[in-house]
Design a protein around this motif. Structure first.
Motif, mmCIF file in Angstrom:
data_model
loop_
_atom_site.group_PDB
_atom_site.id
_atom_site.type_symbol
_atom_site.label_atom_id
_atom_site.label_comp_id
_atom_site.label_asym_id
_atom_site.label_seq_id
_atom_site.Cartn_x
_atom_site.Cartn_y
_atom_site.Cartn_z
ATOM 1 N N LEU A 332 0.821 -1.217 0.000
ATOM 2 C CA LEU A 332 0.000 0.000 0.000
ATOM 3 C C LEU A 332 0.853 1.264 0.000
ATOM 4 C CD1 LEU A 332 -2.804 -1.031 2.528
ATOM 5 C CD2 LEU A 332 -3.040 -0.736 0.058
ATOM 6 N N ILE A 333 2.071 1.155 0.551
ATOM 7 C CA ILE A 333 2.980 2.300 0.573
ATOM 8 C C ILE A 333 3.302 2.729 -0.854
ATOM 9 C CG2 ILE A 333 5.329 3.035 1.177
ATOM 10 C CD1 ILE A 333 5.112 1.183 3.634
ATOM 11 N N SER A 334 3.669 1.760 -1.680
ATOM 12 C CA SER A 334 3.999 2.051 -3.078
ATOM 13 C C SER A 334 2.793 2.598 -3.827
ATOM 14 C CB SER A 334 4.487 0.773 -3.783
ATOM 15 O OG SER A 334 5.566 0.221 -3.103
ATOM 16 N N PHE A 335 1.640 1.971 -3.590
ATOM 17 C CA PHE A 335 0.421 2.378 -4.286
ATOM 18 C C PHE A 335 0.067 3.840 -3.961
ATOM 19 C CE2 PHE A 335 -4.357 2.443 -4.404
ATOM 20 C CZ PHE A 335 -4.467 2.384 -5.792
ATOM 21 N N LYS A 336 0.164 4.201 -2.688
ATOM 22 C CA LYS A 336 -0.137 5.581 -2.285
ATOM 23 C C LYS A 336 0.855 6.564 -2.888
ATOM 24 C CE LYS A 336 -2.389 4.305 2.071
ATOM 25 N NZ LYS A 336 -2.286 4.297 3.561
ATOM 26 N N GLN A 337 2.132 6.165 -2.944
ATOM 27 C CA GLN A 337 3.141 7.038 -3.541
ATOM 28 C C GLN A 337 2.859 7.257 -5.025
ATOM 29 O OE1 GLN A 337 5.545 8.637 -2.062
ATOM 30 N NE2 GLN A 337 5.700 7.671 -0.060
ATOM 31 N N TYR A 338 2.474 6.192 -5.712
ATOM 32 C CA TYR A 338 2.165 6.308 -7.140
ATOM 33 C C TYR A 338 0.926 7.179 -7.351
ATOM 34 C CZ TYR A 338 0.362 5.285 -11.756
ATOM 35 O OH TYR A 338 -0.151 5.429 -13.032
ATOM 36 N N CYS A 339 -0.075 6.990 -6.514
ATOM 37 C CA CYS A 339 -1.319 7.764 -6.653
ATOM 38 C C CYS A 339 -1.083 9.259 -6.472
ATOM 39 C CB CYS A 339 -2.355 7.276 -5.637
ATOM 40 S SG CYS A 339 -3.014 5.635 -6.017
ATOM 41 N N GLY A 340 0.007 9.625 -5.835
ATOM 42 C CA GLY A 340 0.329 11.036 -5.630
ATOM 43 C C GLY A 340 1.021 11.683 -6.812
#
Length: 372
Positions: A332-340
């Motif tokens: 989820l860390i990576s996913f949130k970073q990408y979504c930003g």
């Protein structure tokens, strides 16, 4: 009301674990046996490591290492392979969460500078897989490893040898994916400025190296966990007390609530017998399946209460980190970073993430079949 909803949404695993613990207390009233549920050794090591890693991050240690390595690459393929390798190898020692928190934002900046925003999804997904698979090699790699390692009574060599075939297979597969998914185009990176190594920063890095060594001595059972945690806390209190705000305390409380839930379930004969029979059917398979829905840390704690074959749980919960986005909370860390990022395509990300994770999961299952 809104703040409560926001908290629950942000800390869904913590919230669910609390509800489960509270419900179990209705059937098994709190008594003197509750204290025996808690694995204080695991919690102490986790806290010490979280403080240490937060200190290293504050001093930009991992980031500077990454910059030096990436700066040596002339092609975007080389840069991408280094970024993925950084997540793979660093996660073995600094945990998958810290590896992704450090290198995914760095990757986004690096790929943006080189004009390769089109590689965001491919590289970030492979970094996520790399961190989750790299972390499985050592007890330090992720929280469930630390817990299961303490529970198993294994020594460090036994643990590493158990997971080494999967790590080797994962490293080879990651290299193949990175080679074919990224074209060998020029990187066009700017020269990085020199790292500012002031005397104070050097002393702080040395202090956190000492803290890490103390934590490692606890992990390998040379130093009692009480002494190790006390030493790390004293170092932080004396030299960098702001770091006390950085650890993920919600993870520690999640562990506590799950310990209470499992401890109570084991005292309810009907439920305990059912779960024991279910887990013993196939420890590896059940832990992989459970991880897809509740993530691998809760799956490790849940299954460990109903089997004595801890090595199988170590394999299962590590492989179980592949698959769905919540199979490993680090994903989820990576996913949130990408979504930003600008023009983030979440549907495409989830598709690529799922496909690549399933391929790796099938490949790791193949390794499992060969070993068996």
């Amino acid at each position: 009301m809104n703040s409560t909803k926001t908290f629950i949404k942000k800390e869904i695993v913590l919230t669910v674990s609390f509800v489960l613990a509270a419900l179990s207390c209705l059937f098994v009233k709190p008594d003197s046996l509750y204290i025996g549920y808690i694995d204080f050794r695991t919690l102490s090591i986790l806290l010490a490591l979280m403080l240490t890693m937060a200190g290293f991050q504050k001093q930009d240690v991992f980031l500077q290492i990454g910059k030096k390595l990436v700066g040596r690459m002339s092609s975007i393929r080389g840069v991408s392979i280094i970024l993925i390798a950084l997540c793979f190898f660093s996660s073995m020692f600094i945990t998958n969460d810290v590896a992704l928190l450090t290198f995914v934002p760095f990757s986004i900046i690096t790929l943006s500078i080189s004009g390769h925003e089109d590689l965001f999804i491919d590289v970030i997904v492979l970094e996520t897989v790399a961190a989750n698979l790299g972390s499985m090699l050592t007890p330090l790699g992720n929280p469930q490893n630390l817990y299961l390692y303490s529970l198993s009574g294994m020594n460090l060599t036994e643990f590493i040898m158990l997971m080494l075939p999967y790590s080797i297979a994962a490293g080879i597969l990651l290299l193949i994916f990175a080679f074919f998914m990224v074209k060998p185009e020029p990187a066009a990176l700017q020269e990085d400025s020199e790292f500012s190594g002031s005397k104070q920063r050097t002393m702080m890095i040395a202090m956190y190296i000492l803290a890490f060594m103390l934590s490692l001595l606890v992990v390998v059972r040379v130093l009692p966990y009480q002494m190790g945690l006390l030493a790390v806390l004293l170092l932080v209190l004396l030299f960098d007390r702001e770091i006390l705000k950085k650890p993920d305390y919600s993870l520690l409380f999640t562990f506590v609530f799950l310990f209470i839930f499992i401890g109570n379930i084991k005292r309810i004969p009907f439920l305990s017998d059912i779960l024991k029979e279910l887990v013993k059917l196939n420890e590896v398979g059940i832990s992989i399946l459970l991880s897809q829905f509740i993530s691998n840390v809760p799956a490790a704690i849940l299954c460990s209460g109903f089997t004595e074959d801890i090595p199988k749980l170590i394999v299962g919960t590590n492989l179980g980190g592949l698959g769905t986005l919540i199979a490993s909370m680090a994903s989820l860390i990576s996913f949130k970073q990408y979504c930003g990022t600008e023009k983030a395509d979440t549907k495409k990300y989830l598709l690529v993430f799922t496909v690549i994770n399933l391929i790796f999961l099938l490949a790791m299952a193949g390794v499992l079949m060969i070993i068996r």
